[in-house]
Enzyme design. Structure first.
Site, PDB file in Angstrom:
ATOM      1  N   SER A   1      83.313  17.344  41.552  1.00  0.00           N
ATOM      2  CA  SER A   1      82.424  17.476  42.706  1.00  0.00           C
ATOM      3  C   SER A   1      81.243  18.367  42.433  1.00  0.00           C
ATOM      4  CB  SER A   1      83.172  18.121  43.877  1.00  0.00           C
ATOM      5  OG  SER A   1      83.715  17.151  44.711  1.00  0.00           O
TER       6      SER A   1
ATOM      7  N   ASP B   1      77.806  13.176  51.727  1.00  0.00           N
ATOM      8  CA  ASP B   1      78.974  14.054  51.740  1.00  0.00           C
ATOM      9  C   ASP B   1      79.456  14.344  53.164  1.00  0.00           C
ATOM     10  OD1 ASP B   1      80.715  16.455  50.984  1.00  0.00           O
ATOM     11  OD2 ASP B   1      79.898  15.892  49.040  1.00  0.00           O
TER      12      ASP B   1
ATOM     13  N   HIS C   1      81.795  21.231  51.664  1.00  0.00           N
ATOM     14  CA  HIS C   1      81.598  20.600  50.367  1.00  0.00           C
ATOM     15  C   HIS C   1      80.143  20.157  50.152  1.00  0.00           C
ATOM     16  CE1 HIS C   1      82.546  16.961  47.710  1.00  0.00           C
ATOM     17  NE2 HIS C   1      83.173  17.917  47.070  1.00  0.00           N
TER      18      HIS C   1
END
Ligand SMILES: *[C@@H]1O[C@H](CO)[C@@H](O)[C@H](O)[C@H]1NC(C)=O
Ligand SMILES: *[C@@H]1O[C@H](CO)[C@@H](O)[C@H](O)[C@H]1NC(C)=O
Ligand SMILES: *[C@@H]1O[C@H](CO)[C@@H](O)[C@H](O)[C@H]1NC(C)=O
Ligand SMILES: *[C@@H]1O[C@H](CO)[C@@H](O)[C@H](O)[C@H]1NC(C)=O
Ligand SMILES: *[C@@H]1O[C@H](CO)[C@@H](O)[C@H](O)[C@H]1NC(C)=O
Length: 881
Positions: free
Chosen positions: A401, A192, A230
């Site tokens: 996600s 990520d 994220h």
């Protein structure tokens, strides 16, 4: 900033080299990945190219990284071309460059897009869910908290772990925690934008050895950009510790690694290394990203990344196979579908969609026939509550996600108790234990093994408790086997509207026996369609059991003046079928407008469990030439020698074949011995032609040819050989020309440098592809893949050699008028009632030599949606960065 970056990379150089991760300086250098034959010293090869050998490329056997000063051209290709030329004039004495099987000049491209929800749902509105808990559930939650000593302040907001309001709508994990199953000794890598390894919630579980920063080159994948949140949020869902910080992860005693690839431009070489990073210890790779979910992108990993993923399932975890978990995508609102993404539709990934806290389908979560399962994420007025960067907590994590890491964490629980399961065992367990939901919507079909499947929900939602219980006694499946059909040439114009072109291909038991294939898991279809508006197309595949896979759906945003170019679709709908019988593909041009097209050809691959484990083979590494065998055909200008088969209606009354059991009562498999896949032995052509040869007689042999009393089969070879010799030279020349074009054609990407190589350069590569197949940087609007210049193909010449076969076992196209639904996403008719009036078509259909190695090829492009700080309008969002 710049200085510190330089200092960091200098300081880390030694470390980096030690771990095969090199601090690239693409500003002043060019990097080449070169695949060698394994017998020649890379240093020697580099020297003869005027480059230096930087080291091996990650875990890919015999792949090396060479570096040289920046040059406009591709030095390796130029040298190889030169070598080839000299070889022609000077003859055959061996040369060090003969050891180069493949080379690719590295280019920076945009990173893939994060799959945060386009419209963040935010925290539950104050009072919306708090204090609404159902009494028994609130009490049970209190017991769990007491028994386990959970002090995490936001645990009660983590409804996805224990939902006291919409009871049952959680991952059902607390029973496992009480049994001590918390992810101990299991490791998940979050691929990520970084991972805050210093935050209190993650520091104890952080696994430094499995982590790396591929964007800023160093061992610590720290979040460095403002929106690098994220990865940390995803990591928290998996592995946030049971402590005083924020909440807990679903596998709160698991180890968590970070691989940072989404924060800067990146090369395929770096991504390939990341996808194999420490793959003996990183067991699960959680990937919440991919091509833009804009409903117009169609993109797939480049060849090095595909090789890395295959390498990981063959060699990772001591040969059990790395487990890739991918978010299905957030583009449902844009009409997107996860079969247009080469990661989610890879057979090596477990594709995970989302459901919200009410158990409903959130507007963003993409459907497709490759979607295996769903789990909880944002929507229904709330989001996922998890750890955030800098000792903060996030109440706003979502999109697919957030679903993928939750699934990854659940798989970590499975691996705690069964670290011996293979990547395919994990897929079986998922299929077998997923719980179907919302049966009244979502177009569920009952599959051959009695499971329910929906393109929207896959096999249902993950139940942690159920999958772990099933894992305790799971008997491992035997190794993988596969059957490849020949290329099936169609070359028919596609009618517009509800009609379509239908083509059937019959798979016989003998073919599957020959392929050592017992029962199906995945199927892939690689296909070519020429069209002037890609979004108008839809493709359904109907199995012998009459189950329907909506391989492709029409996409309103997809304006690409292109069709499909060796694009591979995938389906898990047919899991457990035997595969024997007629497979029918139906291609439609759903819009009546001025855009039209032609269905060129397709290629069916059945993947599944081997009959005889001892005969299992190791799949060769993919190459860029895997799909070129049909291009070869097109290079001849000889008259066709194929037969036009009379049109036949599609059988409407085929009975489903016997379903196979989903509980294998067979011996524990021995895993395939990982052999050196790098030598890329293409499957032998013997093996292939035998598979493509079916008991057919010689009706296809042109009658004016004498047979000298020999059998048709013999004559095939006689004439075949003669013809082959005759056209060999021509073919070769044209082939190289087309191969070159093919690679260029696939090259979308406007905003990245991309070099047109000349023909000689193309020729320059020995065994392997050129660098041209590059995923471009997605962004730039739904750029389509190359569009023009498509070869035309005919089945012609090769058919003669390939197999005296097809007229019997391949039946032919007719206009398909049935309502096996045009497959707008998620709306597919349940069980295909494959009725079709095979009217008046003369769909020509022949087969050629089938391709050998694996492919999951294809390309597409990208748009965007992502982070939580974006505005609420979901369509037409600006590209990030
Ligand atoms: C959830 O876990 C419990 C055990 O904790 C189990 O009895 C139950 O069957 C599981 N599944 C559902 C849907 O509740
Ligand atoms: C932990 O996992 C490793 C492999 O990753 C294995 O060798 C070891 O036996 C495991 N330890 C325990 C206690 O299960
Ligand atoms: C497949 O289709 C062909 C032509 O329609 C038919 O003759 C054949 O029996 C079918 N095979 C099976 C197994 O249904
Ligand atoms: C589209 O239709 C035109 C007119 O019928 C035809 O000439 C052309 O070949 C078609 N294009 C494709 C790609 O089939
Ligand atoms: C081909 O085989 C079919 C049956 O399989 C038979 O009816 C036909 O006569 C054969 N044709 C020739 C030319 O042998």
């Amino acid at each position: 900033m710049k200085l510190s970056a330089i200092a960091t990379s200098l300081g880390l150089a030694a470390l980096a080299i030690a771990s095969n991760v090199l601090p690239h300086d693409l500003d002043s250098n060019d990097y080449y990945v070169v695949h060698l034959d394994g017998k020649t010293s890379p240093t020697e090869v580099a020297r003869s190219l005027g480059l230096s050998h930087e080291g091996p490329l990650g875990e890919l056997p015999d792949h090396h990284l060479f570096v040289g000063r920046k040059a406009e051209h591709d030095i390796v290709k130029r040298e190889l071309t030169e070598r080839r030329r000299r070889k022609r004039s000077l003859g055959d004495e061996p040369h060090v460059l003969d050891s180069v099987l493949f080379s690719e000049k590295q280019r920076l491209r945009k990173p893939w897009e994060k799959r945060m929800a386009p419209r963040p749902a935010g925290p539950a509105r104050r009072g919306l869910f708090s204090d609404q808990g159902v009494d028994w559930a609130v009490k049970k939650q209190k017991d769990v908290i007491g028994t386990l000593g959970i002090k995490d302040p936001i645990f009660k907001e983590q409804w996805h772990l224990f939902n006291t309001v919409q009871t049952g709508h959680d991952v059902n994990v607390t029973g496992l925690w009480l049994e001590g199953i918390t992810g101990k000794n299991a490791t998940v890598a979050i691929v990520d934008d970084g991972l805050d390894m210093e935050t209190d919630d993650l520091k104890d579980n952080y696994y430094a050895q499995g982590s790396w920063d591929f964007n800023d080159k160093g061992p610590d994948p720290k979040p460095r950009l403002d929106d690098d949140k994220h990865g940390t949020r995803c990591a928290g869902e998996v592995s946030a510790g049971k402590n005083n910080a924020c909440g807990v992860g679903v596998a709160y005693d698991s180890r968590i690694a970070g691989l940072r690839i989404l924060s800067k431009l990146i090369t395929d070489a770096d991504e390939a290394v990341a996808m194999n990073y420490d793959f003996q210890h990183n067991q699960i790779y959680s990937c919440s990203w991919g091509p833009p979910d804009d409903g117009q992108s169609m993109d797939a990993p480049g060849i090095l990344i595909k090789r890395a993923m295959l390498n990981a399932v063959q060699k990772g975890r001591g040969g059990l196979g790395s487990i890739y978990v991918f978010a299905s995508g957030n583009g449902a609102g844009n009409g997107d579908n996860c079969n247009f993404d080469g990661y989610t539709n890879s057979i090596y990934s477990i594709t995970v969609g989302a459901v919200d806290r009410n158990g409903d389908h959130p507007y963003y979560s993409e459907s497709c026939s490759a979607n295996l399962v769903v789990t909880y994420s944002s929507g229904g007025g709330d989001s996922i509550h998890t750890t955030d960067v800098g000792n903060a907590c996030s109440d706003n994590h979502g999109g697919t996600s957030a679903a993928a890491p939750l699934a990854a964490g659940i798989f970590a629980l499975v691996l705690q108790i069964r670290p011996d399961l293979s990547w395919r065992d994990m897929q079986y367990l998922t299929v077998n234990t997923a719980v179907p939901i919302n049966l009244d919507s979502g177009e569920w079909q009952t599959t051959a093994i009695g499971k329910q499947f929906s393109h929207m929900y896959g096999y249902g939602k993950l139940d942690s408790y159920a999958i772990v219980q099933a894992a305790k006694t799971w008997k491992k499946v035997k190794p993988q086997a596969w059957y490849y059909s020949p290329w099936i040439h169609v070359n028919k114009e596609i009618p517009q509207g509800d009609a379509g072109v239908a083509v059937s291909y019959e798979v016989t038991q003998a073919m599957l026996d020959e392929a050592n294939l017992e029962r199906l898991e995945h199927i892939t279809v690689t296909m070519n369609i020429e069209h002037t508006r890609r979004g108008d197309l839809s493709v359904d595949l109907i199995s012998p059991n009459k189950l329907v896979s909506h391989l492709s759906v029409s996409r309103k945003n997809d304006e690409a003046r292109a069709g499909y170019d060796d694009w591979t679709f995938m389906s898990v709908v047919h899991w457990g079928e035997t595969g024997v019988g007629n497979w029918t593909i139906v291609v439609k041009d759903t819009q009546i407008n001025s855009y039209n097209g032609t269905f060129t050809d397709w290629h069916l691959k059945l993947w599944g469990e081997a009959k005889d484990a001892s005969k299992a083979k190791v799949l060769p590494m993919p190459t860029e030439e895997d799909d070129n065998n049909h291009a070869i055909i097109a290079t001849t200008s000889l008259p066709a020698t194929t037969t036009t088969i009379a049109p036949q209606p599609i059988a409407t009354d085929t009975k489903p074949t016997t379903a196979v059991s989903d509980h294998p009562n067979r011996p524990v498999n021995s895993k395939p011995t990982p052999t050196d896949a790098s030598s890329t032995p293409s499957p032998t052509s013997d093996e292939q032609s035998s598979e493509t040869t079916t008991p057919a007689n010689s009706t296809w042999l042109p009658s004016f040819l004498p047979t000298f009393g020999k059998s048709a089969a013999t004559m095939v070879w006689v004439y075949g050989s003669a013809a082959l010799i005759g056209v060999f030279c021509i073919s070769l020349a044209v082939y190289f020309y087309l191969a070159r074009r093919k690679r260029l054609r696939n090259n979308p990407r406007g905003d990245y440098e991309f070099e047109l190589l000349d023909e000689e350069e193309a020729e320059g590569l020995a065994g392997g592809g050129s660098s041209a197949e590059k995923r471009g940087a997605g962004g730039a609007g739904g750029g389509l893949a190359g569009g023009g210049g498509k070869r035309t193909r005919g089945g012609e010449l090769y058919d003669a050699f390939a197999g005296g076969s097809d007229d019997e076992d391949v039946d032919d196209g007719g206009v398909y008028r049935d309502r096996v639904d045009e497959g707008g996403r998620g709306s597919g008719s349940g069980s295909g009632s494959g009725s079709a009036s095979g009217a008046n078509n003369t769909g020509r259909q022949t087969s050629a030599l089938r391709s050998d190695s694996d492919d999951e090829s294809g390309h597409h492009v990208v748009g965007d949606d992502d982070d939580d700080d974006e505005s609420d309008s979901d369509d037409a969002r600006p590209l990030r960065r």
